[in-house]
Design a protein around this motif. Sequence first.
Motif, PDB file in Angstrom:
ATOM      1  N   PRO A  56       0.807  -1.224   0.000  1.00  0.00           N
ATOM      2  CA  PRO A  56       0.000   0.000   0.000  1.00  0.00           C
ATOM      3  C   PRO A  56       0.838   1.272   0.000  1.00  0.00           C
ATOM      4  O   PRO A  56       1.875   1.356   0.652  1.00  0.00           O
ATOM      5  N   ILE A  57       0.372   2.238  -0.794  1.00  0.00           N
ATOM      6  CA  ILE A  57       0.925   3.590  -0.782  1.00  0.00           C
ATOM      7  C   ILE A  57      -0.287   4.526  -0.826  1.00  0.00           C
ATOM      8  O   ILE A  57      -0.829   4.788  -1.886  1.00  0.00           O
ATOM      9  N   THR A  89       4.279   3.512   1.996  1.00  0.00           N
ATOM     10  CA  THR A  89       3.897   4.922   2.138  1.00  0.00           C
ATOM     11  C   THR A  89       5.033   5.773   2.707  1.00  0.00           C
ATOM     12  O   THR A  89       5.342   6.844   2.159  1.00  0.00           O
ATOM     13  N   PRO A  90       5.719   5.339   3.786  1.00  0.00           N
ATOM     14  CA  PRO A  90       6.835   6.150   4.302  1.00  0.00           C
ATOM     15  C   PRO A  90       7.964   6.313   3.282  1.00  0.00           C
ATOM     16  O   PRO A  90       8.573   7.380   3.186  1.00  0.00           O
ATOM     17  N   PHE A  95      10.768   9.847  -0.470  1.00  0.00           N
ATOM     18  CA  PHE A  95      11.212  10.112  -1.848  1.00  0.00           C
ATOM     19  C   PHE A  95      10.776  11.512  -2.280  1.00  0.00           C
ATOM     20  O   PHE A  95      11.551  12.263  -2.893  1.00  0.00           O
ATOM     21  N   LYS A  96       9.546  11.882  -1.955  1.00  0.00           N
ATOM     22  CA  LYS A  96       9.012  13.186  -2.362  1.00  0.00           C
ATOM     23  C   LYS A  96       9.779  14.347  -1.742  1.00  0.00           C
ATOM     24  O   LYS A  96       9.831  15.438  -2.319  1.00  0.00           O
ATOM     25  N   THR A  97      10.405  14.117  -0.577  1.00  0.00           N
ATOM     26  CA  THR A  97      11.173  15.194   0.055  1.00  0.00           C
ATOM     27  C   THR A  97      12.512  15.428  -0.635  1.00  0.00           C
ATOM     28  O   THR A  97      13.150  16.459  -0.416  1.00  0.00           O
ATOM     29  N   GLU A  98      12.946  14.466  -1.445  1.00  0.00           N
ATOM     30  CA  GLU A  98      14.266  14.543  -2.070  1.00  0.00           C
ATOM     31  C   GLU A  98      14.232  14.942  -3.541  1.00  0.00           C
ATOM     32  O   GLU A  98      15.280  15.067  -4.174  1.00  0.00           O
ATOM     33  N   ALA A 111       4.004  11.581 -12.713  1.00  0.00           N
ATOM     34  CA  ALA A 111       5.357  11.121 -12.394  1.00  0.00           C
ATOM     35  C   ALA A 111       5.374  10.392 -11.042  1.00  0.00           C
ATOM     36  O   ALA A 111       6.046   9.363 -10.886  1.00  0.00           O
ATOM     37  N   LEU A 112       4.621  10.916 -10.083  1.00  0.00           N
ATOM     38  CA  LEU A 112       4.560  10.284  -8.767  1.00  0.00           C
ATOM     39  C   LEU A 112       3.793   8.959  -8.831  1.00  0.00           C
ATOM     40  O   LEU A 112       4.133   7.997  -8.140  1.00  0.00           O
ATOM     41  N   ALA A 113       2.759   8.906  -9.672  1.00  0.00           N
ATOM     42  CA  ALA A 113       2.002   7.661  -9.838  1.00  0.00           C
ATOM     43  C   ALA A 113       2.914   6.572 -10.382  1.00  0.00           C
ATOM     44  O   ALA A 113       2.912   5.430  -9.896  1.00  0.00           O
ATOM     45  N   ASN A 114       3.718   6.908 -11.379  1.00  0.00           N
ATOM     46  CA  ASN A 114       4.658   5.936 -11.934  1.00  0.00           C
ATOM     47  C   ASN A 114       5.731   5.544 -10.922  1.00  0.00           C
ATOM     48  O   ASN A 114       6.211   4.402 -10.914  1.00  0.00           O
ATOM     49  N   THR A 115       6.096   6.488 -10.053  1.00  0.00           N
ATOM     50  CA  THR A 115       7.069   6.192  -9.006  1.00  0.00           C
ATOM     51  C   THR A 115       6.518   5.140  -8.054  1.00  0.00           C
ATOM     52  O   THR A 115       7.249   4.247  -7.605  1.00  0.00           O
ATOM     53  N   ARG A 116       5.241   5.224  -7.740  1.00  0.00           N
ATOM     54  CA  ARG A 116       4.619   4.209  -6.878  1.00  0.00           C
ATOM     55  C   ARG A 116       4.813   2.812  -7.476  1.00  0.00           C
ATOM     56  O   ARG A 116       5.196   1.865  -6.789  1.00  0.00           O
ATOM     57  N   ALA A 117       4.517   2.710  -8.782  1.00  0.00           N
ATOM     58  CA  ALA A 117       4.637   1.410  -9.448  1.00  0.00           C
ATOM     59  C   ALA A 117       6.076   0.907  -9.424  1.00  0.00           C
ATOM     60  O   ALA A 117       6.323  -0.298  -9.271  1.00  0.00           O
ATOM     61  N   ARG A 118       7.028   1.821  -9.572  1.00  0.00           N
ATOM     62  CA  ARG A 118       8.438   1.407  -9.600  1.00  0.00           C
ATOM     63  C   ARG A 118       8.957   1.036  -8.213  1.00  0.00           C
ATOM     64  O   ARG A 118       9.829   0.174  -8.090  1.00  0.00           O
ATOM     65  N   LEU A 119       8.434   1.657  -7.182  1.00  0.00           N
ATOM     66  CA  LEU A 119       8.783   1.250  -5.827  1.00  0.00           C
ATOM     67  C   LEU A 119       8.271  -0.162  -5.559  1.00  0.00           C
ATOM     68  O   LEU A 119       8.955  -0.976  -4.915  1.00  0.00           O
TER      69      LEU A 119
END
Length: 262
Positions: A56-57, A89-90, A95-98, A111-119
Motif C-alpha cells: 500500500p501507498i 507509504t513512508p 522520496f518526495k522530500t528529495e 510522475a509520482l504515480a509511476n514512481t509508486r509502481a516502480r517502488l
Amino acid sequence: MQTEKVVDYIVNWLKDYATKAGVNGFVIGISGGIDSAVTSTLCAKTGLDLLCIEMPIHQAPSHVTRAQEHIAQLKKRFPNVKDTVVDLTPVFEEFKTEVSLEGKQATVDMALANTRARLRMTTLYYHAGLLGLLVAGTGNKVEDFGVGFYTKYGDGGVDLSPIADLMKSEVYNIGKYLDVPESILKAAPSDGLFGDARSDEDQIGASYPELEWAMQMKDEGKTAEDFEGRKRTVFEIFMRYNTSNKHKMIAIPVCEIPNNLK
C-alpha cells in the motif's frame, strides 16, 4: 474460449518455466483487482511457492479490503501460498522530500504515480532475489499490447507474463472459473496509482470492452474514418494510446555502431 483447458495450459506453462529456471516459485503484488487475483490463483495452482505481497501507498480502503479478502481465500485453498505486507507509504513520502515537485500539477501527479509502481517493482524483486522466486506479471493483452496502460519498469517490470495473451474479458471469464471473490469480479478496474478510487475507464476515456473492439478493428486494418459517433471516439482514443505508448511494446532501441567505425 475453452476456459478449463486455457487454465490448465497456463498453469503447466508456469510450472515448466519455473522448473527449467531452477526457482522455487513466484512472487506477485496483490492489488485487489481482477488481473492480480487471476494471476496469483494460476500461480498457486502450480503447487510451487507463491508469495503474495500487499504494497500500500496511500491506498484506497476498498482496494486494500479486496486484496486482503483474496489473499485470505488463496491461503485457505492452497497450502503453498504465503503473504506479507510492505507499507511503502513512508518510502514514497521520503522520496518526495528529495525530488522537485515543481511543474504542472498533472505532470507531477503522473510522475509520482509511476514512481509508486516502480517502488513496488523494486520490492517484488527484493523478495524474489531473497527467496529464489520469479516475479509474475499481471498485465493483460489490451493493456500490454493495445493501449500500453502500465508503468514502464513498474508493473511492466516482470520475469514472465501468464495472462498477457488474454483480453480483459477473457481474464474475467477465467476469474469466474477460478472462484475469484465476487467483490473483485464486480469492482471497476483501477490501477490504484493515485491513492483514490478512480477507475481505468476514468483515466482512459473508454471501457475495456470498447478497447477490445478497437484493438480488433485496428488488427483488421480499419481507420477512424470507418466509424462515426462513439465508435469513432473510442477508436481514436485507442489509437492515441497505442501510438504514444508504442515505446513500451517494442524492444529498447540500441544504437548499432557500423562495423567500419569499430
